[in-house]
Design an enzyme around this catalytic site. Structure first.
Site, short mmCIF file in Angstrom:
data_model
loop_
_atom_site.label_atom_id
_atom_site.label_comp_id
_atom_site.label_asym_id
_atom_site.label_seq_id
_atom_site.Cartn_x
_atom_site.Cartn_y
_atom_site.Cartn_z
N ASN A 130 28.50 54.12 40.12
CA ASN A 130 29.34 54.36 40.93
C ASN A 130 30.09 55.73 41.04
O ASN A 130 30.19 56.11 39.95
CB ASN A 130 29.98 53.19 41.84
CG ASN A 130 31.21 52.87 41.01
OD1 ASN A 130 32.20 53.52 40.58
ND2 ASN A 130 31.02 51.69 40.57
N ASP B 166 28.75 45.31 40.94
CA ASP B 166 28.77 43.86 41.07
C ASP B 166 27.72 43.17 40.49
O ASP B 166 27.75 42.14 39.99
CB ASP B 166 28.78 43.49 42.69
CG ASP B 166 30.04 43.90 43.34
OD1 ASP B 166 31.07 43.72 42.68
OD2 ASP B 166 29.78 44.31 44.52
N PRO C 240 29.94 39.30 35.80
CA PRO C 240 31.31 38.55 35.75
C PRO C 240 32.42 39.31 36.33
O PRO C 240 32.50 40.36 36.53
CB PRO C 240 31.72 38.42 34.05
CG PRO C 240 31.11 39.45 33.52
CD PRO C 240 29.80 39.80 34.23
N ILE D 4 35.85 40.43 36.37
CA ILE D 4 36.90 40.64 35.28
C ILE D 4 38.31 40.02 35.81
O ILE D 4 38.77 39.36 35.08
CB ILE D 4 36.98 42.17 34.77
CG1 ILE D 4 35.65 42.57 34.48
CG2 ILE D 4 37.92 42.32 33.92
CD1 ILE D 4 35.22 44.02 34.12
N VAL D 5 38.61 40.37 36.77
CA VAL D 5 40.00 40.27 37.41
C VAL D 5 40.19 38.70 37.67
O VAL D 5 41.21 38.06 37.23
CB VAL D 5 40.51 41.31 38.29
CG1 VAL D 5 39.98 40.81 39.97
CG2 VAL D 5 42.03 41.40 38.52
N LYS E 96 40.81 35.26 44.52
CA LYS E 96 40.47 35.70 42.82
C LYS E 96 41.79 35.26 42.13
O LYS E 96 42.22 35.65 41.17
CB LYS E 96 40.28 37.11 42.61
CG LYS E 96 38.82 37.60 43.36
CD LYS E 96 38.90 38.97 42.94
CE LYS E 96 37.49 39.40 43.67
NZ LYS E 96 36.92 40.76 42.73
O1 C5P Z 1 35.27 41.92 44.80
P1 C5P Z 1 35.67 43.25 44.97
O2 C5P Z 1 34.64 44.12 43.82
O3 C5P Z 1 35.82 43.95 46.23
O4 C5P Z 1 37.11 43.12 44.04
C1 C5P Z 1 37.78 44.15 43.91
C2 C5P Z 1 38.66 44.04 42.72
O5 C5P Z 1 38.05 43.28 41.90
C3 C5P Z 1 39.18 45.08 41.98
O6 C5P Z 1 40.45 45.23 41.62
C4 C5P Z 1 38.20 45.25 40.63
O7 C5P Z 1 38.80 45.98 39.76
C5 C5P Z 1 38.04 43.80 40.59
N1 C5P Z 1 36.74 43.35 40.15
C6 C5P Z 1 36.39 42.89 38.86
N2 C5P Z 1 35.34 42.64 38.03
C7 C5P Z 1 34.30 42.70 39.28
C8 C5P Z 1 34.46 42.99 40.40
C9 C5P Z 1 35.35 43.60 41.03
O8 C5P Z 1 37.69 43.09 37.99
N3 C5P Z 1 33.05 42.08 38.78
#
Ligand code: C5P
Length: 399
Positions: A210, A279, A306, A308-309, A342
């Site tokens: 992206n 994603d 996965p 991560i956060v 989350k």
């Molecule tokens: O679910 P979404 O992608 O909108 O969530 C955004 C938040 O989750 C951001 O803080 C992003 O860094 C984190 N994130 C992550 N791992 C993923 C997808 C999003 O840590 N696979």
């Protein structure tokens, strides 16, 4: 200068005419309440005597790495552990080169390798030596490793030249050293920040990614360092330099970013997830470059990456966890949902439907949402915004 009271400072002196100013520097540091242990390189002793430095510091001067008598007292490891700060003034071009190369060829350079205390250099050399390309490369590289440079100043030099390379005056060095002990909002905290995009390989030459520039995450890393934190930046591929005094781990895929994030997670106090993580990733990475076939439509099978956060926030001893939410509508309610789902402590939401902010822009405007508060931060540069966000994160983490 009160901040120097009871500070344990190793003062390293290397070979240069400015070494005579180290006597005055020692007097100032001692006068401000610091305990000073002087370490001299062999060349430094040609410019100022150890006896002078011993009399002024009130401690024996350390000269040799392999001196059994000295090692029995305070050896290089003890000195390295004892120091709250290692200040090297003057720092010669030769010493900077050796330090940058990671050499442990004498007591002072070995001590620098062994210490976990911040290292600060006050360079002093002839203007042509300072301007030399290799010295400049060494200076930049040392700064990237988190070593702070005080000066050099510009002016008339002992050799008769005029230009940059003069050691700062002892009072300036003492004042700037005292300022380093300013306790920032995040002093002593370990902060991990994910930043930039991830790349999910399809084959050896293609990937899904992206447009994230990483600018927001990098600005947050700088602001956290400025607030006194020890920062690890876990970054996807971006076109940005490592911020000064910050550790950076470069990764490509979401899985690598997760592994790097979890590696030392038990040491992390604050985790900020600003990365734009893909994603999904291809189910399998082709071993060889995919060939164009006769088919008009090619289908890709993807598998979820996965989160991560969310994985970090699910750890038993979870750090204070901050996420980002890039939304195009119902920004606050979607972000609130993500905050809960989350298990985050704070979420920073921005409206990416606006063309003036977000991904590649230098500006941003966000809404910061906690479990009991919603706060709008108006449009400003990502740098200013990062400083404000770090303030908010620090105060939320405290409460
Ligand atoms: O679910 P979404 O992608 O909108 O969530 C955004 C938040 O989750 C951001 O803080 C992003 O860094 C984190 N994130 C992550 N791992 C993923 C997808 C999003 O840590 N696979």
């Amino acid at each position: 200068m009160q901040r120097l009271t009871n500070r344990q400072i190793v003062l390293g002196i290397t070979g240069g005419i400015a070494a005579y100013k180290s006597a005055e520097l020692t007097r100032l540091l001692k006068g401000a309440g610091a305990d000073v242990q002087v370490v001299m390189t062999p060349a430094a002793t040609e410019f100022i005597t150890p006896l002078t430095m011993q009399a002024l510091s009130g401690n024996p001067v350390h000269l040799h790495l392999l001196d059994p008598e000295a090692e029995a007292g305070m050896g290089h490891i003890e000195l390295a552990k004892w120091a709250d700060l290692v200040l090297i003034a003057p720092a010669s071009a030769n010493f900077m080169a050796r330090l940058n190369a990671g050499q442990g060829s004498d007591l002072l350079s070995t001590l620098c390798l062994a210490t976990e205390a911040p290292i600060v250099l006050a360079p002093a050399m002839n203007q042509a030596m300072w301007r030399d390309q290799q010295t400049q490369t060494n200076a930049t590289s040392l700064e990237r490793k988190g070593i702070q440079l005080l000066g050099p100043g510009t002016g008339e030099q002992a050799c008769g030249d005029t230009g940059p390379g003069r050691m700062l005056e002892p009072i300036e060095i003492a004042q700037q050293t005292a300022a380093l002990f300013d306790r920032g909002l995040l002093a002593g905290k370990r902060v991990f920040i994910t930043a930039g995009p991830t790349r999910e390989a399809l084959d050896p030459v293609r990937y899904i990614s992206n447009h994230s520039s990483g600018k927001m995450g990098y600005a947050l890393a700088e602001a956290a360092v400025d607030a006194g934190a020890k920062v690890t930046l876990i970054s996807g591929p971006v076109n940005l330099q490592t911020p000064p005094r910050c550790e950076r781990i470069m990764v490509e895929s979401a899985e690598q970013m997760l592994a790097a994030s979890l590696q030392h997670i038990d040491e992390c106090d604050i985790f900020i997830a600003s990365a734009a993580v893909a994603d999904y990733r291809p189910v399998a990475v082709a071993e060889h470059k995919l060939k164009k076939g006769n088919e008009e439509i090619m289908e890709l099978r993807l598998v979820k990456n996965p989160d991560i956060v969310a994985t970090v926030a699910a750890q038993s001893n979870k750090p204070f966890t901050v996420g980002f939410a890039a939304e195009t509508r119902d920004v606050v309610s979607y972000a609130q949902d993500k905050l809960t789902r989350k298990n985050l402590d704070l979420i920073i939401a921005n409206d990416v439907s606006r063309s003036d902010i977000g991904f590649n822009s230098d500006d941003n405007a966000v809404t910061v949402i906690s479990h009991h508060n919603v706060q709008q931060l108006p449009l400003c540069s990502k740098r200013q915004l990062a400083a404000k966000l770090i303030e908010i994160i620090a105060s939320n983490q405290e409460s």
